[in-house]
Design a protein around this motif. Sequence first.
Motif, PDB file in Angstrom:
ATOM      1  N   ASP A  76     -20.732  31.921  68.749  1.00 44.03           N
ATOM      2  CA  ASP A  76     -20.400  32.697  67.557  1.00 44.03           C
ATOM      3  C   ASP A  76     -19.958  31.796  66.408  1.00 44.03           C
ATOM      4  OD1 ASP A  76     -21.013  35.137  68.698  1.00 44.03           O
ATOM      5  OD2 ASP A  76     -18.962  35.553  69.327  1.00 44.03           O
ATOM      6  N   LYS A  77     -19.188  30.773  66.733  1.00 42.60           N
ATOM      7  CA  LYS A  77     -18.697  29.852  65.698  1.00 42.60           C
ATOM      8  C   LYS A  77     -19.856  29.144  64.995  1.00 42.60           C
ATOM      9  CE  LYS A  77     -15.593  26.020  64.932  1.00 42.60           C
ATOM     10  NZ  LYS A  77     -15.735  24.635  65.084  1.00 42.60           N
ATOM     11  N   SER A  80     -21.977  31.659  62.879  1.00 42.38           N
ATOM     12  CA  SER A  80     -21.269  31.969  61.627  1.00 42.38           C
ATOM     13  C   SER A  80     -21.389  30.829  60.632  1.00 42.38           C
ATOM     14  CB  SER A  80     -19.787  32.249  61.895  1.00 42.38           C
ATOM     15  OG  SER A  80     -19.650  33.424  62.635  1.00 42.38           O
ATOM     16  N   ASP A  81     -21.227  29.600  61.122  1.00 41.81           N
ATOM     17  CA  ASP A  81     -21.347  28.425  60.260  1.00 41.81           C
ATOM     18  C   ASP A  81     -22.749  28.312  59.677  1.00 41.81           C
ATOM     19  OD1 ASP A  81     -20.435  25.695  59.252  1.00 41.81           O
ATOM     20  OD2 ASP A  81     -22.161  25.146  60.506  1.00 41.81           O
TER      21      ASP A  81
END
Length: 134
Positions: A76-77, A80-81
């Motif tokens: 997810d990180k 998102s980035d």
Amino acid sequence: MTHQTVGQAPASDRDGPLADCPDSALLPPGREPRCPVDITLATLAGRWTPLVVREFLRRGQATYSELSAALPTLSDKVLSDRLTRLTSAGVIERHRIPGWPPRVRYVLTSQGRALEPVVRSMWEWGSARRDALN
């Protein structure tokens, strides 16, 4: 038979689309690139970024959940980035969908659609390389 001098591009490449960037266009990391190849690499930089772009080229638009399902090993990180970076680069646009809970749809821009031949070439080169290794 003549031989090309080492380090010198063929005459057809020196003035064509793969011409050398002037030294002034080659900047250290952290500065905004000016060389066309460097600009493209900066836009597609980072593991997973070309695959996220590929998903948008296939779909045209997607929600975060759709992208997450299409790329299940992407954290997810990182997703998102990548979405933030692609939005900043003008490759996709972020549209908030009214209602509760709030939802966001990401839409490919015309600049993003222009990356199709780049991603297609990456696919073709990678396919040929994979086949050659098997």
